[in-house]
Enzyme design. Structure first.
Site, PDB file in Angstrom:
ATOM      1  N   ARG A 174      28.667 -18.493  -4.926  1.00  0.00           N
ATOM      2  CA  ARG A 174      27.766 -19.156  -6.222  1.00  0.00           C
ATOM      3  C   ARG A 174      26.919 -18.557  -6.519  1.00  0.00           C
ATOM      4  O   ARG A 174      26.585 -18.255  -7.598  1.00  0.00           O
ATOM      5  CB  ARG A 174      27.917 -20.547  -5.218  1.00  0.00           C
ATOM      6  CG  ARG A 174      28.491 -21.222  -5.589  1.00  0.00           C
ATOM      7  CD  ARG A 174      28.230 -22.540  -4.710  1.00  0.00           C
ATOM      8  NE  ARG A 174      27.349 -23.173  -5.176  1.00  0.00           N
ATOM      9  CZ  ARG A 174      26.825 -24.851  -6.393  1.00  0.00           C
ATOM     10  NH1 ARG A 174      28.532 -24.331  -6.579  1.00  0.00           N
ATOM     11  NH2 ARG A 174      26.140 -25.287  -7.076  1.00  0.00           N
ATOM     12  N   ARG A 178      22.324  -8.969  -8.119  1.00  0.00           N
ATOM     13  CA  ARG A 178      22.295  -8.408  -9.202  1.00  0.00           C
ATOM     14  C   ARG A 178      21.334  -6.907  -9.335  1.00  0.00           C
ATOM     15  O   ARG A 178      20.080  -6.966  -8.461  1.00  0.00           O
ATOM     16  CB  ARG A 178      20.832  -8.966 -10.291  1.00  0.00           C
ATOM     17  CG  ARG A 178      22.091 -10.283 -10.264  1.00  0.00           C
ATOM     18  CD  ARG A 178      21.597 -10.547 -11.507  1.00  0.00           C
ATOM     19  NE  ARG A 178      21.526 -12.082 -12.095  1.00  0.00           N
ATOM     20  CZ  ARG A 178      21.773 -13.349 -11.587  1.00  0.00           C
ATOM     21  NH1 ARG A 178      20.290 -13.202 -11.815  1.00  0.00           N
ATOM     22  NH2 ARG A 178      21.888 -14.478 -12.425  1.00  0.00           N
ATOM     23  N   ARG A 251      27.827 -33.324   4.134  1.00  0.00           N
ATOM     24  CA  ARG A 251      25.900 -32.967   4.499  1.00  0.00           C
ATOM     25  C   ARG A 251      25.684 -34.438   3.330  1.00  0.00           C
ATOM     26  O   ARG A 251      26.227 -34.050   2.534  1.00  0.00           O
ATOM     27  CB  ARG A 251      25.549 -32.143   4.246  1.00  0.00           C
ATOM     28  CG  ARG A 251      26.718 -31.093   5.280  1.00  0.00           C
ATOM     29  CD  ARG A 251      25.954 -31.004   6.145  1.00  0.00           C
ATOM     30  NE  ARG A 251      25.081 -29.783   6.964  1.00  0.00           N
ATOM     31  CZ  ARG A 251      24.168 -30.799   8.130  1.00  0.00           C
ATOM     32  NH1 ARG A 251      25.552 -31.092   9.158  1.00  0.00           N
ATOM     33  NH2 ARG A 251      23.151 -29.913   8.617  1.00  0.00           N
ATOM     34  N   ARG A 281      14.707 -26.620   1.296  1.00  0.00           N
ATOM     35  CA  ARG A 281      13.934 -25.971  -0.011  1.00  0.00           C
ATOM     36  C   ARG A 281      12.759 -27.017  -0.039  1.00  0.00           C
ATOM     37  O   ARG A 281      12.795 -28.008   0.372  1.00  0.00           O
ATOM     38  CB  ARG A 281      14.822 -25.994  -1.076  1.00  0.00           C
ATOM     39  CG  ARG A 281      15.358 -26.661  -0.931  1.00  0.00           C
ATOM     40  CD  ARG A 281      16.701 -26.583  -2.356  1.00  0.00           C
ATOM     41  NE  ARG A 281      17.859 -27.296  -2.451  1.00  0.00           N
ATOM     42  CZ  ARG A 281      19.148 -27.183  -3.242  1.00  0.00           C
ATOM     43  NH1 ARG A 281      19.005 -26.412  -3.565  1.00  0.00           N
ATOM     44  NH2 ARG A 281      19.266 -29.052  -3.578  1.00  0.00           N
ATOM     45  N   GLU A 302      13.052 -31.105   0.973  1.00  0.00           N
ATOM     46  CA  GLU A 302      14.592 -31.499   1.129  1.00  0.00           C
ATOM     47  C   GLU A 302      15.647 -31.650   3.356  1.00  0.00           C
ATOM     48  O   GLU A 302      15.193 -29.350   3.837  1.00  0.00           O
ATOM     49  CB  GLU A 302      15.330 -31.348   0.186  1.00  0.00           C
ATOM     50  CG  GLU A 302      16.816 -30.907  -0.147  1.00  0.00           C
ATOM     51  CD  GLU A 302      17.653 -30.199  -1.591  1.00  0.00           C
ATOM     52  OE1 GLU A 302      16.827 -30.332  -2.135  1.00  0.00           O
ATOM     53  OE2 GLU A 302      19.265 -30.398  -0.937  1.00  0.00           O
ATOM     54  N   TYR A 350      33.098 -29.026  -3.921  1.00  0.00           N
ATOM     55  CA  TYR A 350      31.747 -28.689  -4.164  1.00  0.00           C
ATOM     56  C   TYR A 350      31.568 -28.553  -6.165  1.00  0.00           C
ATOM     57  O   TYR A 350      32.354 -27.273  -6.401  1.00  0.00           O
ATOM     58  CB  TYR A 350      31.859 -27.830  -3.444  1.00  0.00           C
ATOM     59  CG  TYR A 350      29.772 -27.011  -3.138  1.00  0.00           C
ATOM     60  CD1 TYR A 350      29.092 -27.620  -4.475  1.00  0.00           C
ATOM     61  CD2 TYR A 350      29.396 -25.664  -2.976  1.00  0.00           C
ATOM     62  CE1 TYR A 350      27.474 -27.628  -4.181  1.00  0.00           C
ATOM     63  CE2 TYR A 350      28.692 -25.338  -2.517  1.00  0.00           C
ATOM     64  CZ  TYR A 350      27.286 -26.203  -3.345  1.00  0.00           C
ATOM     65  OH  TYR A 350      26.052 -25.794  -2.933  1.00  0.00           O
ATOM     66  N   ASP A 352      29.847 -28.394  -9.703  1.00  0.00           N
ATOM     67  CA  ASP A 352      29.086 -28.248 -10.671  1.00  0.00           C
ATOM     68  C   ASP A 352      29.401 -29.777 -11.877  1.00  0.00           C
ATOM     69  O   ASP A 352      30.766 -30.034 -12.138  1.00  0.00           O
ATOM     70  CB  ASP A 352      28.562 -26.787 -11.270  1.00  0.00           C
ATOM     71  CG  ASP A 352      28.267 -25.369 -10.079  1.00  0.00           C
ATOM     72  OD1 ASP A 352      27.869 -26.821  -9.126  1.00  0.00           O
ATOM     73  OD2 ASP A 352      28.138 -25.160 -10.412  1.00  0.00           O
TER      74      ASP A 352
HETATM   75  N1  UDP Z   1      22.133 -20.048   0.044  1.00  0.00           N
HETATM   76  C1  UDP Z   1      21.162 -19.457   1.116  1.00  0.00           C
HETATM   77  N2  UDP Z   1      20.020 -19.039   1.074  1.00  0.00           N
HETATM   78  C2  UDP Z   1      19.312 -19.519  -0.395  1.00  0.00           C
HETATM   79  C3  UDP Z   1      20.414 -19.805  -1.243  1.00  0.00           C
HETATM   80  C4  UDP Z   1      21.900 -20.467  -1.122  1.00  0.00           C
HETATM   81  O1  UDP Z   1      22.146 -18.751   2.361  1.00  0.00           O
HETATM   82  O2  UDP Z   1      18.483 -19.583  -0.002  1.00  0.00           O
HETATM   83  C5  UDP Z   1      23.731 -20.436   0.595  1.00  0.00           C
HETATM   84  C6  UDP Z   1      23.980 -21.707   0.831  1.00  0.00           C
HETATM   85  O3  UDP Z   1      25.126 -21.389   2.620  1.00  0.00           O
HETATM   86  C7  UDP Z   1      23.598 -22.715  -0.489  1.00  0.00           C
HETATM   87  C8  UDP Z   1      24.879 -21.974  -0.695  1.00  0.00           C
HETATM   88  O4  UDP Z   1      24.631 -20.491  -0.984  1.00  0.00           O
HETATM   89  O5  UDP Z   1      25.179 -24.143  -0.380  1.00  0.00           O
HETATM   90  C9  UDP Z   1      25.011 -21.923  -2.607  1.00  0.00           C
HETATM   91  O6  UDP Z   1      23.725 -22.375  -2.389  1.00  0.00           O
HETATM   92  P1  UDP Z   1      23.341 -23.094  -4.468  1.00  0.00           P
HETATM   93  O7  UDP Z   1      22.147 -22.689  -4.587  1.00  0.00           O
HETATM   94  O8  UDP Z   1      24.110 -22.800  -4.831  1.00  0.00           O
HETATM   95  O9  UDP Z   1      23.523 -24.199  -3.577  1.00  0.00           O
HETATM   96  P2  UDP Z   1      22.951 -25.937  -4.088  1.00  0.00           P
HETATM   97  O10 UDP Z   1      21.995 -25.776  -5.793  1.00  0.00           O
HETATM   98  O11 UDP Z   1      24.193 -26.427  -4.870  1.00  0.00           O
HETATM   99  O12 UDP Z   1      23.036 -27.120  -3.489  1.00  0.00           O
END
Ligand code: UDP
Length: 388
Positions: A174, A178, A251, A281, A302, A350, A352
Site C-alpha cells: 500500500r 519514491r 484489530r 498516530r 490512535e 482490507y 479502501d
Molecule cells: N505502516 C508502517 N509505518 C508507517 C505507516 C504504515 O509500518 O508509518 C504499515 C502498517 O503496517 C500499516 C500499513 O503500513 O498497517 C498500511 O499503512 P496505511 O497508512 O495505508 O494504513 P491505514 O491508513 O489504512 O491505517
C-alpha cells in the site's frame, strides 16, 4: 407488489447498493444499521466545541485512479482537492513519509540524487529473499533492515499486534517508495475530501423514496427474513454465522481525543513509528479541510488493539489461521439462498473506500441483471479470498 430487499449495514457498501438497487423500479429497500448513525466507519460530524469536521472513526481520504468512481462520488457532493502529507516520528525526530528522497537524506545524512538513492536502496535491499512471502520479507527485500526498523517494524507491531513476519506482504504494498521529493502519501490520480463530510455523501446516496433506513437496529441471523426477496449482508461474516467456526482476527482502534488552542502538530497525520510509544498516530482533523479556518484544534491519539466483544472491527488481520477460517465461512455462505455478502467486513478484506464503492456498483449490476431474468444470484462479489 413491490419487491422488498433488506440491506444490513449503512456504510459505503450498503448505501451504494441501496442507491443502485433503487434504480430497479418497483421495490422497497430497507437498510438496517445497529449504530445510531449512517456511514459506518466513514462517519464524519462537526465537533460541537471547535466546529471542525471530525472523522469519528479515523482518517478517511478519498483516493482512486478510476475516473468513473471519482465522478460517481462527485455527483452526490462537492469534493475539494486534498493532498495527504504524513510525517513520521522516529527516535524523537520528524521524518518525511512515504519514504522519499528527503527521508533517505534525513535518515542517512546524505544528499542523494534520484539515481544515487536508487543505487543505495538496491544495495540495502536483501536480495537473498527472492520471493517475499510476508510483510517483513517484503520490507527487507526492498528497503533493507535500517529503514524497516525505523519506520515499519514498531508501527506495524503496534498496529497489528503481531510480528510483521506473520502478516501478508500486500499490506506493505500500500505504501510507495519514491526517488524524488514527492511526499504525497497516496499515488492516486484523484484525491480529495468531501466539503460537507462523508455522512452527507452517504445521506445523499440513501436519499430515495424507496429506501427506508432503520437505525439502532441490530440484525440477528436467526431473524425471519422471508418477506424479503433478498438480503445483502455487509457486517462481519463470522458474526453472521454466530462465530460457529471461531472468530476471525480484527484489530480495532481506540481514540483519545483532546482539544487544543491553535495548531497542535502542523499536519493532519503524524505516525509514531517506535514500539515504545503506545499509540500509532495522531490525527489533527482541521488539516483535512485546509479551506476552513478554526482557532482551536481537535486531535485523536490512535491506539490499536485486538477486537473484543463490544468493539468495532476495523482491520482484518488475515493471518494464516484467519484465512483458513474464512474458507469455512465462505463455503457455508455459498450453500445459502437469498443472501449476498458484500464489503470490507463480509468479505474480510482490507479495502479502501473506492474499492468498496466500485465493488458495490458492479455487484448491484450483476445482481439486478440476474434477478430480472431469474438466474442464479451472486453470493460474493469476489472469487478469491485474498484479493486486496
Ligand atoms: N505502516 C508502517 N509505518 C508507517 C505507516 C504504515 O509500518 O508509518 C504499515 C502498517 O503496517 C500499516 C500499513 O503500513 O498497517 C498500511 O499503512 P496505511 O497508512 O495505508 O494504513 P491505514 O491508513 O489504512 O491505517
Amino acid at each position: 407488489m413491490a419487491t422488498r430487499f433488506l440491506i444490513i449495514g449503512a456504510g459505503f457498501s450498503g448505501a451504494v447498493l441501496a442507491h443502485e438497487l433503487s434504480k430497479m423500479g418497483d421495490c422497497i429497500i430497507e437498510v438496517w444499521d445497529e449504530r445510531n448513525h449512517i456511514g459506518g466507519n466513514c462517519f464524519t460530524e462537526r465537533d460541537e466545541e471547535t466546529e471542525i469536521m471530525v472523522h469519528k472513526y479515523g482518517p478517511h481520504i478519498f483516493n482512486t485512479d478510476r475516473k468513473e468512481i471519482w465522478d460517481y462520488v462527485n455527483s452526490f457532493t462537492e469534493f475539494r482537492p486534498y493532498v495527504h502529507r504524513v510525517k513520521a516520528m522516529h527516535n524523537g525526530k520528524v521524518y518525511s513519509l512515504p519514504i522519499n528522497l528527503y527521508t533517505l537524506n534525513q535518515l542517512f545524512g546524505q544528499t542523494f540524487t534520484p539515481q544515487t538513492a536508487k543505487e543505495f536502496l538496491e544495495r540495502l535491499g536483501d536480495k537473498k529473499i527472492m520471493h517475499p512471502k510476508n510483510f517483513e520479507e517484503q520490507a527487507l527485500h526492498f528497503i533493507g533492515e535500517e529503514l524497516y526498523r525505523a519506520f515499519f517494524y514498531g508501527y506495524t507491531k503496534k498496529q497489528w499486534g503481531c510480528e510483521p513476519s506473520e502478516l501478508p506482504a500486500s499490506i506493505l504494498k500500500r505504501i510507495p517508495v519514491r526517488f524524488n521529493y514527492d511526499d504525497n502519501y497516496h499515488n492516486n490520480i484523484f484525491t480529495g475530501i468531501p466539503v460537507e463530510g462523508y455522512t452527507v455523501l452517504i445521506q445523499k446516496l440513501l436519499d430515495h423514496p424507496s429506501i427506508h433506513i432503520h437505525l439502532n437496529k441490530k440484525f440477528y441471523s436467526s431473524e425471519d427474513t422471508n418477506e424479503y426477496a433478498h438480503v445483502f449482508y455487509t457486517g462481519p461474516i463470522d458474526a453472521y454465522f454466530n462465530y460457529e467456526f471461531g472468530k476471525l482476527g480484527y484489530r480495532t482502534v481506540r481514540f483519545e481525543s483532546s482539544i487544543h488552542e491553535g495548531d497542535f502538530q502542523g499536519v493532519a497525520q503524524m505516525n509514531y513509528c517506535d514500539e515504545n510509544i503506545p499509540y500509532t498516530r495522531i490525527t489533527e482533523h482541521k488539516h483535512f479541510t485546509p479551506w476552513e479556518l478554526h482557532k482551536k484544534s481537535i486531535i485523536f491519539k490512535e491506539f490499536s488493539k485486538e477486537t473484543g466483544e463490544n468493539d468495532i472491527p476495523y482491520y482484518p488481520k488475515r493471518l494464516k489461521k484467519d484465512k483458513e477460517l474464512l474458507a469455512f465461512y465462505r463455503n457455508k455462505a455459498n450453500s445459502l439462498k437469498k443472501i449476498s455478502f458484500l464489503g470490507r467486513l463480509a468479505t474480510y478484506r482490507y479495502m479502501d473506500m473506492h474499492h468498496v464503492i466500485g465493488e458495490a456498483i458492479n455487484f448491484s449490476k450483476i445482481f439486478s441483471e440476474a434477478f430480472e431474468v431469474k438466474k442464479t444470484l451472486p453470493i460474493f462479489p469476489n472469487k478469491e479470498i485474498d484479493f486486496i
